[in-house]
Design an enzyme around this catalytic site. Structure first.
Site, PDB file in Angstrom:
ATOM      1  N   SER A 157      -6.580 -87.097 -10.503  1.00 32.10           N
ATOM      2  CA  SER A 157      -5.153 -87.294 -10.240  1.00 32.10           C
ATOM      3  C   SER A 157      -4.416 -86.004 -10.569  1.00 32.10           C
ATOM      4  O   SER A 157      -4.742 -84.960 -10.016  1.00 32.10           O
ATOM      5  CB  SER A 157      -4.620 -88.482 -11.054  1.00 32.10           C
ATOM      6  OG  SER A 157      -3.291 -88.792 -10.684  1.00 32.10           O
ATOM      7  N   THR A 158      -3.472 -86.035 -11.493  1.00 34.79           N
ATOM      8  CA  THR A 158      -2.670 -84.857 -11.812  1.00 34.79           C
ATOM      9  C   THR A 158      -3.549 -83.666 -12.196  1.00 34.79           C
ATOM     10  O   THR A 158      -4.363 -83.765 -13.103  1.00 34.79           O
ATOM     11  CB  THR A 158      -1.701 -85.159 -12.966  1.00 34.79           C
ATOM     12  OG1 THR A 158      -0.961 -86.336 -12.646  1.00 34.79           O
ATOM     13  CG2 THR A 158      -0.743 -84.008 -13.199  1.00 34.79           C
TER      14      THR A 158
ATOM     15  N   MET B  98      -3.429 -88.587 -14.918  1.00 37.85           N
ATOM     16  CA  MET B  98      -2.677 -89.470 -15.796  1.00 37.85           C
ATOM     17  C   MET B  98      -3.166 -90.907 -15.643  1.00 37.85           C
ATOM     18  O   MET B  98      -3.746 -91.288 -14.632  1.00 37.85           O
ATOM     19  CB  MET B  98      -1.189 -89.411 -15.463  1.00 37.85           C
ATOM     20  CG  MET B  98      -0.809 -90.012 -14.116  1.00 37.85           C
ATOM     21  SD  MET B  98       0.941 -89.839 -13.753  1.00 37.85           S
ATOM     22  CE  MET B  98       1.186 -91.212 -12.620  1.00 37.85           C
TER      23      MET B  98
ATOM     24  N   HIS C  81      -5.559 -88.891  -6.143  1.00 29.74           N
ATOM     25  CA  HIS C  81      -4.252 -89.510  -5.948  1.00 29.74           C
ATOM     26  C   HIS C  81      -3.324 -88.517  -5.263  1.00 29.74           C
ATOM     27  O   HIS C  81      -2.964 -87.485  -5.828  1.00 29.74           O
ATOM     28  CB  HIS C  81      -3.647 -89.925  -7.295  1.00 29.74           C
ATOM     29  CG  HIS C  81      -4.415 -90.996  -7.997  1.00 29.74           C
ATOM     30  ND1 HIS C  81      -4.369 -91.180  -9.355  1.00 29.74           N
ATOM     31  CD2 HIS C  81      -5.259 -91.945  -7.524  1.00 29.74           C
ATOM     32  CE1 HIS C  81      -5.146 -92.199  -9.701  1.00 29.74           C
ATOM     33  NE2 HIS C  81      -5.700 -92.670  -8.598  1.00 29.74           N
TER      34      HIS C  81
ATOM     35  N   ASP D 180      -6.739 -95.158 -14.288  1.00 27.15           N
ATOM     36  CA  ASP D 180      -7.476 -95.497 -13.072  1.00 27.15           C
ATOM     37  C   ASP D 180      -8.838 -94.807 -13.076  1.00 27.15           C
ATOM     38  O   ASP D 180      -8.931 -93.598 -13.268  1.00 27.15           O
ATOM     39  CB  ASP D 180      -6.682 -95.070 -11.835  1.00 27.15           C
ATOM     40  CG  ASP D 180      -7.309 -95.572 -10.538  1.00 27.15           C
ATOM     41  OD1 ASP D 180      -7.937 -96.653 -10.572  1.00 27.15           O
ATOM     42  OD2 ASP D 180      -7.153 -94.894  -9.505  1.00 27.15           O
TER      43      ASP D 180
END
Length: 352
Positions: free
Chosen positions: A176-177, A295, A202, A298
Site C-alpha cells: 500500500s503506502t 498502512m 492499493h 490488509d
C-alpha cells in the site's frame, strides 16, 4: 488532548477545495489549515505556518503541481498527497509524482458530492497515514461506517482442496503506502525467468495500468495489469486493476487469475487478504507471500492463511518501509517466517 493533523489543500478548483475540505472536516483528528488556488498562494501560507500534510493538484495555473512538489522535497519536505483526475496523461504524471516523493494518490472521482461514509473514511485514513511519514529531502535532479468486511465477502475459506499436484511456485505480493517504489525495487531485481508473481497494490483504477506499463519498460520480466483469465506464468508479474479484486485459481496444473467486482474488504478493493486467501487455497505450499510497506492491516490475516497452508511468508522490515503498518500487523499475528530489508527480498525469492 491529541494534536490535530493540519492540512493545506492546494487546488485551482473551488469545487474540489470545498469537497475535500468537507470530507476531511468529517474526521475529528484533522484540521483544515487553509486552502490555496495555486502554489504561489500556498507558498505564502507555508511561510507563515507549516502544515502536517499537503494535498496537491497537478494541473494548476502559474505553477504545476509537479514543479511545486519538487521544490518542496528539495527545500523543506512535507508529506504530500496528490489529487488527480482519471486521465491517461494525469495517471502517468501522478505516478511520476510518487517517484518524486509524494506519499499517496487520491482520485478526484473519490470526492463526489454523494461519496458514502466509507469512502470519506478511506480518504481521511490516507491523510492520517501521510502525516506519519517522514519524507526524505530530494534534490531537484531526482458519518456512518459500513461493516469492515473480511475476505469471506469474496472467497470462502476451504480446509481441504483436492487437485492435480504441481511444483510451480507462485509469488503473491501485497503493498500500500510506499508500495509503488518498493515494488519497483523488487521487480527490477528479478531475473527474466523469475517465478510468476501476482500483486495487489492499493491504488485507484486506471493508475494501475499506467503503473504496470511503466514497470514493464524498466524490468527484465514482463509486467501487466491483470485481466480476467490471464495465465500465471514464469517471467511475468500481474498487477490487480484498481477497484477490482484479484484472485488466483487453477484448472488442472494451470494457474490463472480471476478479476472480479465485489465489496470493499478491509476498506480496500483490491484487497490483499482476498488475493492471499486464494493463493493459500490454490497454491498452498508452492507459494510465497510477501507483505510490503503500507498502512492498516490488509493482508495480515491472508498471510497467516498462506503460512498455515505451508507457504513461505516474508515481511518487509521497518527500516525500509515507508509505513510499517501492514508488515507489523502480519508479524503480530505470527504470520511471517522472515523479516527482510526490501533490497534482499528478490534474491531470497530466486534462491527459494
Amino acid at each position: 488532548m491529541r494534536k490535530k493533523i493540519r492540512v493545506l489543500i492546494i487546488d485551482d478548483s473551488a469545487v474540489v477545495r470545498q469537497l475535500l475540505s468537507r470530507t476531511l472536516a468529517s474526521d475529528s483528528d484533522i484540521e483544515i489549515m487553509g486552502t490555496a488556488a495555486d502554489p504561489y498562494i500556498a507558498a505564502s501560507k507555508i511561510s507563515n505556518e507549516i502544515p502536517d500534510v499537503i494535498t496537491l493538484d497537478i494541473e494548476m495555473p502559474r505553477m504545476d503541481g509537479i514543479t511545486f512538489l519538487r521544490k518542496i522535497m528539495s527545500q523543506h519536505p512535507i508529506p504530500v498527497v496528490i489529487i488527480s483526475s482519471l486521465t491517461t496523461k494525469g495517471t502517468e504524471t501522478a505516478l511520476k509524482a510518487l517517484e518524486y516523493g509524494a506519499v499517496e494518490i487520491i482520485s478526484k472521482s473519490q470526492l463526489e458530492v454523494n461519496a458514502d461514509g466509507e469512502e470519506q473514511i478511506r480518504i481521511c485514513d490516507i491523510i492520517k497515514t501521510a502525516a506519519k511519514v517522514q519524507p526524505k529531502r530530494r534534490s531537484l535532479s531526482e458519518i456512518a461506517v459500513t461493516p469492515k468486511l473480511t475476505a469471506d465477502a469474496m472467497i470462502k475459506p476451504v480446509v481441504n482442496r483436492s487437485m492435480i499436484q504441481t511444483t510451480e511456485k507462485v509469488v503473491a505480493v501485497g503493498a500500500s503506502t510506499g508500495g509503488t517504489e518498493a515494488l519497483m525495487v523488487f521487480l527490477k531485481a528479478l531475473p527474466l525467468d523469475a517465478p510468476p508473481i501476482i500483486i495487489v497494490q492499493h491504488m485507484p483504477e486506471l493508475f494501475t495500468k499506467s503503473f504496470a506499463n511503466r514497470l514493464n519498460t524498466l524490468c527484465k520480466i514482463s509486467v501487466k495489469e491483470a485481466e480476467n483469465g490471464d495465465s500465471v506464468i514464469r517471467g511475468r508479474a500481474l498487477i490487480a486493476p484498481g477497484n477490482k479484486h484479484l484472485m488466483l485459481n487453477r484448472s488442472g496444473a494451470r494457474y490463472y487469475v480471476e478479476v472480479k467486482d465485489g465489496p470493499l474488504v478491509n476498506r480496500h478493493r483490491p484487497s490483499v487478504d482476498v488475493l492471499f486467501r486464494s493463493v493459500a487455497q490454490y497454491a498452498g505450499k508452492n507459494s510465497v507471500g510477501i507483505i510490503m510497506t503500507g498502512m492498516g492491516a490488509d493482508g495480515a490475516q491472508g498471510l497467516l492463511e498462506m503460512k498455515t497452508a505451508g507457504a513461505l511468508t516474508i515481511a518487509q522490515d521497518e527500516k525500509t518501509s515507508v509505513v510499517f503498518g501492514m508488515p507489523k500487523e502480519a508479524i503480530k499475528l505470527n504470520a511471517v517466517d522472515k523479516v527482510l530489508p526490501l533490497e534482499h527480498i528478490s534474491n531470497h525469492i530466486v534462491a527459494f
